[in-house]
Structure formats: structure tokens, C-alpha cells
Scaffold this active site. Sequence first.
Site, mmCIF file in Angstrom:
data_model
loop_
_atom_site.group_PDB
_atom_site.id
_atom_site.type_symbol
_atom_site.label_atom_id
_atom_site.label_comp_id
_atom_site.label_asym_id
_atom_site.label_seq_id
_atom_site.Cartn_x
_atom_site.Cartn_y
_atom_site.Cartn_z
ATOM 1 N N GLU A 190 4.377 -10.422 0.884
ATOM 2 C CA GLU A 190 3.098 -9.780 1.196
ATOM 3 C C GLU A 190 2.704 -10.130 2.622
ATOM 4 O OE1 GLU A 190 -0.137 -10.473 -1.549
ATOM 5 O OE2 GLU A 190 -1.620 -10.274 0.044
ATOM 6 N N GLU A 195 -7.858 -8.578 6.503
ATOM 7 C CA GLU A 195 -8.812 -8.634 5.400
ATOM 8 C C GLU A 195 -10.155 -9.062 5.969
ATOM 9 O OE1 GLU A 195 -7.000 -10.238 1.435
ATOM 10 O OE2 GLU A 195 -6.288 -11.538 3.040
#
Length: 448
Positions: A190, A195
Site C-alpha cells: 500500500e 491522506e
Amino acid sequence: MPMIADFADRPLSGSRRRLLVLLVAVVTALAGSLIVQQQPAQAAWNLVWWDEFNGSGAPDSANWNYNVGNGLNPGLNTFDGWGNGEWEWYRPENCTQSGGNLVLRANWNTTPLVVNGRNFYQTSCRITTDTKRSFQYGRIEARMALPTATGSWPAFWMLGDACDETSTGAYNPAQTYYDRLPTNWASCGEVDIMEHANANATVTNNIFWDLRTGVFPWTAGQNANYVANPGVSNVAAFHVYAIEWTAAQIRWYVDGVQTHVIDTTPGTLEEFRKPFHLIFNLALGGSYPGQNPVQSQFPLTALVDYVRYYQDGPSTPGGSATQINGPGGTCVDVAGDDTGGNLAAVQLWTCQGSAVSKDQQWAWNGQTLRTLGRCLDVDGAGTADGTKVQLYDCNGTGAQNWVQEGNRLRNPNSNKCLDSPQGSTANGTRLQIWVCNGSAAQSFVKAA
């Protein structure tokens, strides 16, 4: 985007992965091999795939699938908020194209969606290129404006194609349809390009992997991550979030400025030498924001102006100096006959060749274009149409970053293109930036 895929015969702790499985001692031991010096950006990129979201209604089905639901954990046969305690139920209809953007909309509904006996009042969207588009190495960027509401959690990220989560291409699936978490995270890899939580003045750059080599079912104690939290001024305004990814490292950027880097050559980071797919989502609540959403702040939106994927271009950092061919057979030139002082105007002029005019010879160095020891610069780091370009001391700012995209030169900081006013080809025409429009006025190509 955290996704604690716990498939043991026990309930999830609800902790965010980075809190649960940081394995600080292991990561610290590896730090010498993970941390590398800031590297210059790739000189030129070939734009090979993009979505500008200029349509209306549903996003392009040739590019996008959807993750629907609240993240079924198949080991426990229950919804667990995508492993993070998130509140939302994802629906494809909450992603639309409007006003030249992909709009991810989060709603707080008065009537709940009831699935498997659970009430879900909040809906949002998670859109992915899973099974549609894969990416390996190059530059991946998106221009985004983010919500700043309590409990909001927008993200732009990637999962390895080896991850076995499910997705659907249906834009209006049955209300009871849902997808499940991958069973093999984090060994499938990942990368969190960006974010953001709440109204924070920072974003998160992160990466997750398995400490073993190979793909395995999720195993407690075998996962690690490496994170940075760079500051970003006014996340509600548009910014360009990007990675540059090679077989040896991944570098993160915000508006052209490097914010994070990791060496991916260690054997246990083999996840990052395989293909990945992209994800945009707007999560609500959960362990990362650490705050509950507030109904009065809804609806929430995250906007994506574009997403673009580049592969290595023909030039290399420090490459040879050549002319930049402009409209009407002219060249990009610096006023002042090879003197090249700070603030010197950059203009069009008849091409004169390297033996006559040094100030028409430009070389890539990172994402900068240089002549006479200085850089092609947007005046005052401006972003407005009509802002002039000039020559200025190289300073590493976004005002001096350029990417060659076909026959145009774009400044990622402003998301505007080098432009000749009204398409003029006259000697002495002062160059500017303008919204990219594909016209002849923006035809600028650096010669090989």
C-alpha cells in the site's frame, strides 16, 4: 488508507494500523536502508494516461470501479469500517463528475441504509482503478481540494494488484451489495500518496508492507510502515499531490516540493516492484481522524481536478542544452542578449542557434529548465492567468517546476501552461502562464 485486515478468530481492536503494527524497533533497525537523501525530480515525463473529469454524471467506466459498503471482514463475517472503525457506507452514486472535477460527496441521511441488520446513516464514495488500470513506476499526481470538517478523512492512495479485495463496475448496484477487505494486506503493498484528517494543517505520506518476502494472509506482527506528515497551507484550496516511483525508491511531492522518500531496494519491500491500482475516497470517522463526524457540517465534498500518470521522458537531469521551439517556429528566448539577470523577461524570438544565442539554449535539471545559470520562473509563484514568466535564481520552489506533456510545458504549481498572449509569434512577445487549452499559443517543445 488504513485497512486492518485481521482475519484471526478474534474481533478487531479498532486501532489504526499504524498504531497497531508500527513495529517501531524493526523499522528503526531498517532506517539506515529506508531513508535516502532528497533526490532531484525527473527531468521530463511522458503523459500516458489521465482523467480530467470534464464530463458530467458517472465517472468514465473505462477507468473506474467502486468499493461499496463498510468493508466486510470475511474472517469475522462482519463490517468493521474498512478495518479502521469508519462510519460511512460507500455508494458509487456519491462520486460524480461536475464542474470539471470528480466530486466525492459525503451525506448524512435522516433515513438509514439497513444492511445485515446494521443502520448506516452516512454515505460517501470510494472509487478505484482496480481491474481497469494498473500502474508501475513513473509519476502519479492528482490536483485536489479537501474538506476540513470534523471526522473527515479524504485520501489518494494505491493498493498492489496482488491485493484480493473486491470491487464492482456497477454505478447503481443493489442497496444490499457490498465489497470485502483484502485478505492478504499488507503483503500486497500500500502507498498512501495523500491522506488528510479533520482541519489539520498537515497531510500524511505513508507506505505499508509485510516484513516477509511474498504474498501471505494478514498476519499480526508482520507489517510495517514508514510515514511523514508534511505541512500544507489551506488544504481546502487545490494542491497537487504526487509520487515519483522507480524500482529503487518512492518520492512524495506536494506542489512540486519533495516531502518524503523511501528506499525500496531491500528484499522485503518487493511489494513496490509490482503493479498497483489507484483509489480516491472520502472516509468518515475512524481511528485516523480520531474524531466523530458532526451532522451539522454535512454534506462534505472532496474535489479531484485531474489525475495523471507519466512515464519516463526522453530527457535526463542535467541533459544537453537545446532550444525550446515555440509557436510559429520561434524560440523561447531571454531578453538582454545573453546577460540573463534576475527578473529578465522570457520572450519569443527568431531561433538563432547555439553558436549565436546562448540564452535560447535550455537544459533540464530536475523539473527545472535552466539557461545562463538561472531558471525559468513564474513571477511571484503566481497562479493567475496572465502571470508573466522570467529568469530567476534557481530556488527549488514550485514556481520553477515544469513538465513536458506532449507539445506543452505545464507548471504543476499553478496547473497552468506556458503561453504566448493571443497566440502572438512576434519577436519580443513576453510569455505568460494560462489555463491549459491545447491551442497553438501553448505549443512549446524542448528539442531533444
